[in-house]
Motif scaffolding. Structure first.
Motif, PDB file in Angstrom:
ATOM      1  N   GLY A   1      63.409 -13.801 -47.017  1.00 41.65           N
ATOM      2  CA  GLY A   1      62.936 -14.348 -45.744  1.00 41.65           C
ATOM      3  C   GLY A   1      63.330 -15.799 -45.554  1.00 41.65           C
ATOM      4  O   GLY A   1      62.523 -16.620 -45.103  1.00 41.65           O
TER       5      GLY A   1
ATOM      6  N   ILE B   1      59.503 -21.275 -43.647  1.00 40.06           N
ATOM      7  CA  ILE B   1      59.218 -21.749 -45.000  1.00 40.06           C
ATOM      8  C   ILE B   1      60.339 -21.343 -45.964  1.00 40.06           C
ATOM      9  O   ILE B   1      60.764 -22.139 -46.813  1.00 40.06           O
TER      10      ILE B   1
ATOM     11  N   ASN C   1      68.184 -14.464 -47.504  1.00 44.33           N
ATOM     12  CA  ASN C   1      67.893 -13.091 -47.055  1.00 44.33           C
ATOM     13  C   ASN C   1      67.033 -13.185 -45.795  1.00 44.33           C
ATOM     14  O   ASN C   1      66.227 -14.099 -45.665  1.00 44.33           O
TER      15      ASN C   1
ATOM     16  N   SER D   1      61.212  -4.145 -46.290  1.00 45.06           N
ATOM     17  CA  SER D   1      60.175  -3.113 -46.204  1.00 45.06           C
ATOM     18  C   SER D   1      60.685  -1.810 -46.813  1.00 45.06           C
ATOM     19  O   SER D   1      59.940  -0.840 -46.926  1.00 45.06           O
TER      20      SER D   1
ATOM     21  N   ILE E   1      55.347 -11.018 -42.574  1.00 43.97           N
ATOM     22  CA  ILE E   1      55.099 -10.828 -41.144  1.00 43.97           C
ATOM     23  C   ILE E   1      53.594 -10.852 -40.907  1.00 43.97           C
ATOM     24  O   ILE E   1      52.801 -10.761 -41.852  1.00 43.97           O
TER      25      ILE E   1
ATOM     26  N   PRO F   1      57.985 -20.200 -36.719  1.00 39.04           N
ATOM     27  CA  PRO F   1      57.886 -19.213 -35.630  1.00 39.04           C
ATOM     28  C   PRO F   1      56.682 -18.281 -35.778  1.00 39.04           C
ATOM     29  O   PRO F   1      56.053 -17.892 -34.786  1.00 39.04           O
TER      30      PRO F   1
HETATM   31  P1  NAD Z   1      58.931 -16.892 -40.295  1.00 40.23           P
HETATM   32  O1  NAD Z   1      58.591 -15.838 -39.298  1.00 40.23           O
HETATM   33  O2  NAD Z   1      59.425 -18.213 -39.821  1.00 40.23           O
HETATM   34  O3  NAD Z   1      59.976 -16.354 -41.362  1.00 40.23           O
HETATM   35  C1  NAD Z   1      59.845 -15.092 -41.920  1.00 40.23           C
HETATM   36  C2  NAD Z   1      61.138 -14.735 -42.610  1.00 40.23           C
HETATM   37  O4  NAD Z   1      60.987 -13.423 -43.189  1.00 40.23           O
HETATM   38  C3  NAD Z   1      62.339 -14.659 -41.669  1.00 40.23           C
HETATM   39  O5  NAD Z   1      63.495 -15.119 -42.355  1.00 40.23           O
HETATM   40  C4  NAD Z   1      62.449 -13.158 -41.381  1.00 40.23           C
HETATM   41  O6  NAD Z   1      63.771 -12.752 -41.001  1.00 40.23           O
HETATM   42  C5  NAD Z   1      62.062 -12.603 -42.732  1.00 40.23           C
HETATM   43  N1  NAD Z   1      61.619 -11.205 -42.710  1.00 40.23           N
HETATM   44  C6  NAD Z   1      60.606 -10.663 -42.003  1.00 40.23           C
HETATM   45  N2  NAD Z   1      60.527  -9.339 -42.249  1.00 40.23           N
HETATM   46  C7  NAD Z   1      61.518  -9.048 -43.123  1.00 40.23           C
HETATM   47  C8  NAD Z   1      61.958  -7.865 -43.766  1.00 40.23           C
HETATM   48  N3  NAD Z   1      61.385  -6.673 -43.550  1.00 40.23           N
HETATM   49  N4  NAD Z   1      63.027  -7.941 -44.599  1.00 40.23           N
HETATM   50  C9  NAD Z   1      63.650  -9.130 -44.826  1.00 40.23           C
HETATM   51  N5  NAD Z   1      63.263 -10.282 -44.265  1.00 40.23           N
HETATM   52  C10 NAD Z   1      62.216 -10.238 -43.420  1.00 40.23           C
HETATM   53  O7  NAD Z   1      57.588 -17.046 -41.164  1.00 40.23           O
HETATM   54  P2  NAD Z   1      57.040 -18.222 -42.106  1.00 40.23           P
HETATM   55  O8  NAD Z   1      55.885 -18.822 -41.427  1.00 40.23           O
HETATM   56  O9  NAD Z   1      58.144 -19.067 -42.592  1.00 40.23           O
HETATM   57  O10 NAD Z   1      56.438 -17.346 -43.311  1.00 40.23           O
HETATM   58  C11 NAD Z   1      57.083 -17.227 -44.565  1.00 40.23           C
HETATM   59  C12 NAD Z   1      56.036 -16.778 -45.587  1.00 40.23           C
HETATM   60  O11 NAD Z   1      55.024 -17.764 -45.692  1.00 40.23           O
HETATM   61  C13 NAD Z   1      55.341 -15.475 -45.212  1.00 40.23           C
HETATM   62  O12 NAD Z   1      55.119 -14.691 -46.366  1.00 40.23           O
HETATM   63  C14 NAD Z   1      54.015 -15.961 -44.650  1.00 40.23           C
HETATM   64  O13 NAD Z   1      53.002 -15.001 -44.783  1.00 40.23           O
HETATM   65  C15 NAD Z   1      53.766 -17.162 -45.534  1.00 40.23           C
HETATM   66  N6  NAD Z   1      52.829 -18.126 -44.970  1.00 40.23           N
HETATM   67  C16 NAD Z   1      53.101 -18.778 -43.807  1.00 40.23           C
HETATM   68  C17 NAD Z   1      52.189 -19.696 -43.320  1.00 40.23           C
HETATM   69  C18 NAD Z   1      52.431 -20.485 -42.069  1.00 40.23           C
HETATM   70  O14 NAD Z   1      51.518 -21.208 -41.630  1.00 40.23           O
HETATM   71  N7  NAD Z   1      53.591 -20.419 -41.467  1.00 40.23           N
HETATM   72  C19 NAD Z   1      50.978 -19.928 -44.000  1.00 40.23           C
HETATM   73  C20 NAD Z   1      50.741 -19.230 -45.173  1.00 40.23           C
HETATM   74  C21 NAD Z   1      51.670 -18.339 -45.652  1.00 40.23           C
END
Ligand code: NAD
Length: 267
Positions: free
Chosen positions: A18, A23, A41, A72, A100, A198
């Motif tokens: 991701g 992040i 990825n 997934s 997600i 996002p």
């Molecule tokens: P984001 O939506 O900006 O990024 C998510 C990433 O995961 C993207 O690169 C997307 O393409 C990828 N992704 C989603 N489904 C996928 C799949 N099936 N296969 C491969 N790639 C996939 O989200 P983020 O906020 O950067 O979150 C990243 C991680 O941090 C997540 O696990 C989220 O739960 C965790 N998190 C985020 C926050 C926050 O405040 N943003 C807080 C706590 C934890």
């Protein structure tokens, strides 16, 4: 095999799941800046992802490759580990970050969203760890960093699947840490509070339209409800902690869930 303090991860290779956004991209940047080869990825515009790949490779002088596996799907998780191993010769560091979100009361939560969140946020971590551990054990060195959440330690309403998956990620982290305790492999979780990505922007936009308020006001309400610092943590903060967890100084940090949450869990 530490070569210098500015590039402490020179000669190491990592998968960051991701990492085409948010992040994960911040973590990929921090690892690259530390001299580590990185497999990106995730989903997104192929031209933009290729631009990121070139940028990391040229800015930091590391190998950077792209993998588009849908995590997934367990077979695609295994393919990703196989591709990284072929590209780099080894995978020393695995960062399970892809995730997600979907919000709804539990009695209205769509079954398919539950399944998708459990598959992406939890089961992908299991399949990736299972695929990568044999080679880490063989070399007796490895770092596994699972990006959980404050929601791996406490709950909020309307996030049943996410909270369940993230608590399970913290449990998986402890189980793997115990099984690797007498090896050079560590497994830990990072638990971010709000980070403006996002994934969170969508929740702010939903709040703004639900409460008919401006996005700036919705942002303050979202922070004010949970995060006492009233500031977002950043992808750079999470990236820096990841690099530290991959360093020799973190060799005896095992099985922990480290919050980066602006005080969320202190109240
Ligand atoms: P984001 O939506 O900006 O990024 C998510 C990433 O995961 C993207 O690169 C997307 O393409 C990828 N992704 C989603 N489904 C996928 C799949 N099936 N296969 C491969 N790639 C996939 O989200 P983020 O906020 O950067 O979150 C990243 C991680 O941090 C997540 O696990 C989220 O739960 C965790 N998190 C985020 C926050 C926050 O405040 N943003 C807080 C706590 C934890």
């Amino acid at each position: 095999m530490i070569s210098n303090s500015h590039r402490p991860l020179e000669h190491r290779s990592a998968i960051v799941t991701g990492s085409t956004s948010g992040i994960g991209l911040g973590i990929a940047r921090s690892l690259s800046a530390a001299g580590c080869n990185v497999m990106l990825n995730g989903f997104g515009n192929p031209a933009e992802i290729e631009r990121l790949r070139r940028e990391l490779a040229s800015q930091y002088g590391v190998q950077c490759v792209v993998n588009g596996s849908d995590l997934s799907r367990p077979s695609q998780v295994r393919d990703m580990v196989g591709q990284a191993t072929s590209a780099f010769g080894a995978v020393d560091i695995l960062v399970n970050n892809a995730g997600i979100q979907h919000t709804a009361p539990v009695d209205e939560f769509p079954d398919e969203k539950w399944d998708a969140i459990l598959a992406t946020n939890l089961s992908s971590n299991f399949h990736a760890i299972k695929a990568v551990l044999p080679q880490m054990k063989h070399r007796n060195w490895g770092r596994i960093v699972n990006i959980a959440s404050v929601h791996g330690l406490v709950a909020s309403t309307n996030k049943a699947a996410y909270v369940a998956a993230k608590h399970a990620v913290v449990g998986l982290t402890k189980a793997v840490a115990l099984e690797t305790a007498i090896t050079g492999i560590t497994c830990n979780a990072i638990c971010p509070g709000w980070v403006l990505t996002p994934l969170v922007q969508k929740q702010i936009d939903d709040l703004a339209s639900r409460q008919r308020i401006a996005v700036a006001e919705a942002t303050l309400r979202l922070l004010g409800e949970k995060q006492p610092s009233l500031q977002f943590a950043t992808a750079e903060h999470i990236g820096a902690l990841t690099v530290f967890l991959c360093s020799p100084d973190a060799a005896q940090i095992r099985g922990v869930a480290l919050p980066v949450d602006g005080g969320w869990l202190a109240r």
